[in-house]
Design an enzyme around this catalytic site. Sequence first.
Site, PDB file in Angstrom:
ATOM      1  N   TRP A 178      62.769  61.007  39.311  1.00 43.43           N
ATOM      2  CA  TRP A 178      62.742  60.827  37.851  1.00 43.43           C
ATOM      3  C   TRP A 178      62.217  62.077  37.177  1.00 43.43           C
ATOM      4  O   TRP A 178      62.734  62.500  36.136  1.00 43.43           O
ATOM      5  CB  TRP A 178      61.921  59.598  37.470  1.00 43.43           C
ATOM      6  CG  TRP A 178      62.465  58.330  38.043  1.00 43.43           C
ATOM      7  CD1 TRP A 178      61.831  57.472  38.888  1.00 43.43           C
ATOM      8  CD2 TRP A 178      63.778  57.770  37.837  1.00 43.43           C
ATOM      9  NE1 TRP A 178      62.661  56.422  39.216  1.00 43.43           N
ATOM     10  CE2 TRP A 178      63.857  56.584  38.584  1.00 43.43           C
ATOM     11  CE3 TRP A 178      64.893  58.170  37.097  1.00 43.43           C
ATOM     12  CZ2 TRP A 178      64.989  55.776  38.619  1.00 43.43           C
ATOM     13  CZ3 TRP A 178      66.034  57.385  37.116  1.00 43.43           C
ATOM     14  CH2 TRP A 178      66.074  56.202  37.872  1.00 43.43           C
ATOM     15  N   ASP A 206      56.077  60.046  31.415  1.00 46.97           N
ATOM     16  CA  ASP A 206      56.948  58.927  31.768  1.00 46.97           C
ATOM     17  C   ASP A 206      56.083  57.914  32.522  1.00 46.97           C
ATOM     18  O   ASP A 206      55.747  58.124  33.682  1.00 46.97           O
ATOM     19  CB  ASP A 206      58.098  59.448  32.649  1.00 46.97           C
ATOM     20  CG  ASP A 206      58.997  58.322  33.161  1.00 46.97           C
ATOM     21  OD1 ASP A 206      58.744  57.141  32.852  1.00 46.97           O
ATOM     22  OD2 ASP A 206      59.963  58.645  33.887  1.00 46.97           O
ATOM     23  N   LYS A 240      59.899  47.334  34.245  1.00 47.95           N
ATOM     24  CA  LYS A 240      58.958  47.237  35.360  1.00 47.95           C
ATOM     25  C   LYS A 240      57.699  46.445  35.009  1.00 47.95           C
ATOM     26  O   LYS A 240      57.312  45.577  35.764  1.00 47.95           O
ATOM     27  CB  LYS A 240      58.608  48.617  35.892  1.00 47.95           C
ATOM     28  CG  LYS A 240      59.712  49.166  36.794  1.00 47.95           C
ATOM     29  CD  LYS A 240      60.282  50.444  36.323  1.00 47.95           C
ATOM     30  CE  LYS A 240      61.504  50.845  37.150  1.00 47.95           C
ATOM     31  NZ  LYS A 240      62.082  52.086  36.654  1.00 47.95           N
TER      32      LYS A 240
HETATM   33  C1  LIG Z   1      62.932  53.143  36.572  1.00 44.20           C
HETATM   34  C2  LIG Z   1      62.403  54.477  36.132  1.00 44.20           C
HETATM   35  C3  LIG Z   1      63.142  55.339  35.296  1.00 44.20           C
HETATM   36  C4  LIG Z   1      64.542  55.031  34.855  1.00 44.20           C
HETATM   37  O1  LIG Z   1      64.536  54.108  33.853  1.00 44.20           O
HETATM   38  P1  LIG Z   1      65.891  53.679  33.088  1.00 44.20           P
HETATM   39  O2  LIG Z   1      65.340  52.754  32.067  1.00 44.20           O
HETATM   40  O3  LIG Z   1      66.784  53.056  34.099  1.00 44.20           O
HETATM   41  O4  LIG Z   1      66.478  54.912  32.498  1.00 44.20           O
HETATM   42  C5  LIG Z   1      62.548  56.511  34.895  1.00 44.20           C
HETATM   43  N1  LIG Z   1      61.313  56.847  35.295  1.00 44.20           N
HETATM   44  C6  LIG Z   1      60.580  56.062  36.102  1.00 44.20           C
HETATM   45  C7  LIG Z   1      59.212  56.476  36.511  1.00 44.20           C
HETATM   46  C8  LIG Z   1      61.116  54.857  36.545  1.00 44.20           C
HETATM   47  O5  LIG Z   1      60.389  54.067  37.358  1.00 44.20           O
END
Ligand SMILES: *Cc1c(COP(=O)(O)O)cnc(C)c1O
Length: 355
Positions: A99, A166, A190
């Site tokens: 990511w 993020d 999540k």
């Molecule tokens: C799941 C995840 C993403 C991707 O998220 P989307 O909503 O599918 O774009 C990005 N960063 C992290 C840390 C993630 O766990």
Amino acid sequence: MKKHNFSAGPSILSEQTIKTSAAAVENFAGTGLSILEVSHRGKEFVAVCDEARTRVKELLDVPAGYDVIFLGGGASLQFCMVPFNLLKQKASYLDTGTWASNAIKEARLFGQVDVVASSKDAGYTFIPKDYKVAADSDYFHFTSNNTIYGTEMRNDPDLNVRLVCDMSSDIFTRPVDVSRYDIIYAGAQKNLAPAGVTLAIVREDALGRAERPIPTMLDYRTHIRKESMFNTPPVFPIFAALQTLKWYQELGGLRVIEKMNLDKAAILYDEIDRNKLFRGTVATEDRSIMNVCFVMTDEYKELEAPFAAFAAEAGMVGLKGHRSVGGFRASLYNAMPRSSVQALVDAMQTFEKQH
Ligand SMILES: *Cc1c(COP(=O)(O)O)cnc(C)c1O
């Protein structure tokens, strides 16, 4: 039998979130309509959206000068929205996984990107610690929890530049000093809601500096001015998010949730370290308390498929490691009950006795 849901995302939600969301699918706020069919501009939903933003601010102690907005496009759209809005000359990024590197790729479209450190050559099995961030960076971007590899940074980095993070897979798992950040973003699927909404916490002062035209929908200011109602927001995921946020506050807030998470992770990591069949895959000091990755020890490699079948038989779902890592990954998000973690530990012990 209710399954033990260890999925990495979309993932387990609290029983309360699911029950109250299901009830609102039938009859939302006494309107006699389903939450799936009401106007986002009706007073009942506007109240939901406002309350959700307020509860995010309360839970994370968001200081004045910040806005909480709900966006579409997932965390992945934030990889480009952040540099679009904030990157003037140069930004610094820490590469701790897939990511993070996806975010780096997007940022390069907008300016100079300094990758201050990367653990890619080691398969992202640790968080780099000795790096320097240039003081003239517009911001420092990092991924607090690396969902795929199971590493986590559980403290706000102590740097002299503005932070962007993020937090998709560990937001609301501990208190955060929001005042250090220009932007915190998180896909909801999540620790908050079903897929379809992204939470962003944005410092107003950080905006309006990058001298480039920004398409209306990609400009944070659009969504701040219109309080997440510039276009039709994802109504149902925001409703579900509110239910989760209420539950977090009823539990007692982020310090209490952090303690619960540390306890859950400890019982599983202790078993991984004790059990002769299993071993962890990342540096001990960087272990994530959200995503616990493990494999069979070399001696017992051939038992991977049999253990997967054994765990499935015991009602466990979503334990397969990410396709780029293999092995197992148990995601222990906030809504995961301790009893499910204990059930996994019991299964590991029973399986060990049989071999
Ligand atoms: C799941 C995840 C993403 C991707 O998220 P989307 O909503 O599918 O774009 C990005 N960063 C992290 C840390 C993630 O766990």
